[in-house]
Design a protein around this motif. Sequence first.
Motif, short mmCIF file in Angstrom:
data_model
loop_
_atom_site.label_atom_id
_atom_site.label_comp_id
_atom_site.label_asym_id
_atom_site.label_seq_id
_atom_site.Cartn_x
_atom_site.Cartn_y
_atom_site.Cartn_z
N UNK A 56 40.67 46.32 22.65
CA UNK A 56 40.85 46.15 24.15
C UNK A 56 39.85 45.44 24.68
N UNK A 57 38.77 44.97 23.98
CA UNK A 57 37.86 44.01 24.86
C UNK A 57 38.54 42.63 24.64
N UNK A 58 38.97 42.27 23.47
CA UNK A 58 39.70 40.79 23.42
C UNK A 58 40.82 40.91 24.48
N UNK A 59 41.75 41.84 24.55
CA UNK A 59 42.79 41.79 25.31
C UNK A 59 42.56 42.02 26.82
N UNK A 60 41.37 42.44 27.07
CA UNK A 60 40.86 42.58 28.57
C UNK A 60 40.28 41.27 28.83
N UNK A 61 39.68 40.57 28.04
CA UNK A 61 39.21 39.20 28.27
C UNK A 61 40.32 38.28 28.58
N UNK A 62 41.57 38.53 27.80
CA UNK A 62 42.67 37.40 27.75
C UNK A 62 43.09 37.77 29.42
N UNK A 63 43.40 39.12 29.85
CA UNK A 63 44.12 39.30 31.09
C UNK A 63 43.24 38.93 32.37
N UNK A 64 41.93 39.41 32.19
CA UNK A 64 40.99 39.23 33.07
C UNK A 64 40.54 37.58 33.64
N UNK A 65 40.66 36.76 32.19
CA UNK A 65 40.49 35.45 32.37
C UNK A 65 41.69 34.80 32.98
N UNK A 66 43.03 35.13 32.65
CA UNK A 66 44.06 34.84 33.41
C UNK A 66 44.15 34.88 34.93
N UNK A 67 43.60 36.32 35.30
CA UNK A 67 43.42 36.64 36.77
C UNK A 67 42.44 35.75 37.32
N UNK A 68 41.12 35.62 36.80
CA UNK A 68 40.07 34.72 37.25
C UNK A 68 40.57 33.42 37.51
N UNK A 69 41.20 32.83 36.46
CA UNK A 69 41.65 31.20 36.33
C UNK A 69 42.57 31.13 37.60
N UNK A 70 43.55 31.83 37.76
CA UNK A 70 44.49 32.19 38.75
C UNK A 70 43.94 32.13 40.09
N UNK A 71 42.82 32.94 40.44
CA UNK A 71 41.86 33.01 41.58
C UNK A 71 41.31 31.81 41.92
N UNK A 72 40.81 31.08 41.08
CA UNK A 72 39.90 29.84 41.34
C UNK A 72 40.85 28.56 41.56
N UNK A 73 41.99 28.71 40.98
CA UNK A 73 42.73 27.56 40.97
C UNK A 73 44.03 27.65 42.17
N UNK A 74 43.86 28.89 42.66
CA UNK A 74 44.71 29.10 44.07
C UNK A 74 46.05 29.26 43.78
N UNK A 75 46.50 30.00 42.55
CA UNK A 75 47.72 29.85 41.88
C UNK A 75 48.42 31.32 42.50
N UNK A 76 49.69 31.29 42.97
CA UNK A 76 50.32 32.53 43.38
C UNK A 76 50.06 33.55 42.55
N UNK A 77 49.86 35.06 42.90
CA UNK A 77 49.96 36.00 41.99
C UNK A 77 50.88 36.25 41.31
N UNK A 78 52.17 36.09 41.68
CA UNK A 78 53.36 36.00 40.84
C UNK A 78 53.36 35.37 39.66
N UNK A 79 52.56 34.29 39.60
CA UNK A 79 52.68 33.38 38.19
C UNK A 79 51.54 34.33 37.32
N UNK A 80 50.71 34.81 37.73
CA UNK A 80 49.76 35.52 37.05
C UNK A 80 50.65 36.50 36.32
N UNK A 81 51.41 37.05 37.04
CA UNK A 81 52.25 38.45 36.25
C UNK A 81 53.18 37.95 35.20
N UNK A 82 53.64 36.81 35.54
CA UNK A 82 54.63 35.99 34.64
C UNK A 82 53.93 35.61 33.31
#
Length: 400
Positions: A347-373
């Motif tokens: 769960x720790x590793x999986x959560x790191x992947x998901x939250x890293x994607x969310x954090x990366x999307x946020x600081x690169x101003x990527x649309x949320x739709x891409x995060x879900x994809x």
Amino acid sequence: MRAVARAVRSGPAAVRRKLSAGELGSLPVVLVLAVVWITFQSLNQNFLSPRNLSNLSVDIVGTGMIAVGIVFVLLLGELDLSVGSISGLAAAVFAVLNVNNGVPEWLALIVAVLAGTVAGTVQGYSIARTRVPAFVITLAGLLTWNGLMLSVLGDSGTVNLDENGLVAKLTSYYFTDDAVAYGLAAVAAGAVFLVSDRDRRRRRAIGMPHRSLRGIAVRTGALAVVAFGVAYLLNRFQGLPLALLIFLVVVAGLDILLRRTRYGRQVYALGGSIEAARRASLSVTWVQTAVLAASGTMAAVGGLFLASRITSVSQSSGSGVLLINAIAAAVIGGTSLFGGRGTTWSAVLGMLVIQSIASGMAITDTPPAVQFVITGGVLFAAVIIDSLSRHSQAARRRDY
């Protein structure tokens, strides 16, 4: 250095053996995490900054706690769809008792966690006695607990928590002394070495296959490098977050519970084959009830951490993509959907992947739709790997 060189040379062969046996473990998710970090760091140099990594380490805790509870259920080959609603209910119970009724924080916190435990126990007992699939019972629970949360909150709909209170400090307090983070890294590395060496001695004494002492030393050294590197980065910002410390202690404690106690062996046995477990005279009703109770308890704890992060509870608490992220974290981390394989560290590793994607999307101003994809693609790949691994193991058993 010679031991490191041998480990490097034997690495590809070990990977091939594990691949053919369907036992890759956490290797795929570690590679995915490395790719995610390298990609976002190349897009924005602030991704791996001490500030962002510190925020990331706190952001994973709330949903990560819920995902750890999901691991228990997945080990049985079942699915708990009610954890989001239970987390919202627990947060609502705490907020109403403490803020609206003046109950001391420590007592309101205990009652809130027990509310999650009771909800999980009711569902687990119902599943065990009726033998109805867990996803059906917990789907009913999702609606029931969500309705109860709305009833508890009442007409106000939103309750703001005390920003200086006990729960708020769960995610806002940092150990500013550098020695705390470095001490935790040293303790973690030392504990891994001692536990691994103890297992090596026990296996060697009864003639079972075991890792070499050099191999254990190399693995521990690699872990120590990562742990001290993380401690260094955290100390460059505000220090070790209390939330991260609690999360790691809980995950480590539950890992011991699952892998080194009679209860944990029963959970894995039940996930491997429920009929075999019945014939072995295991108490299936008790194990299933205890597993769902653990899931409910961890959902309640996660809900309190999520409320702490935003210092409020509302009618939207426990809703949205929380349930999806919690399940995805457990599966992406390597817990099998077919039961019998996985650890709390998944769960720790999986959560790191998901939250890293969310954090990366946020600081690169990527649309949320891409995060879900992207998250959906990673989850799809994890499920495919899990299925192929299961078929590979089944084929290998037939060959023998």
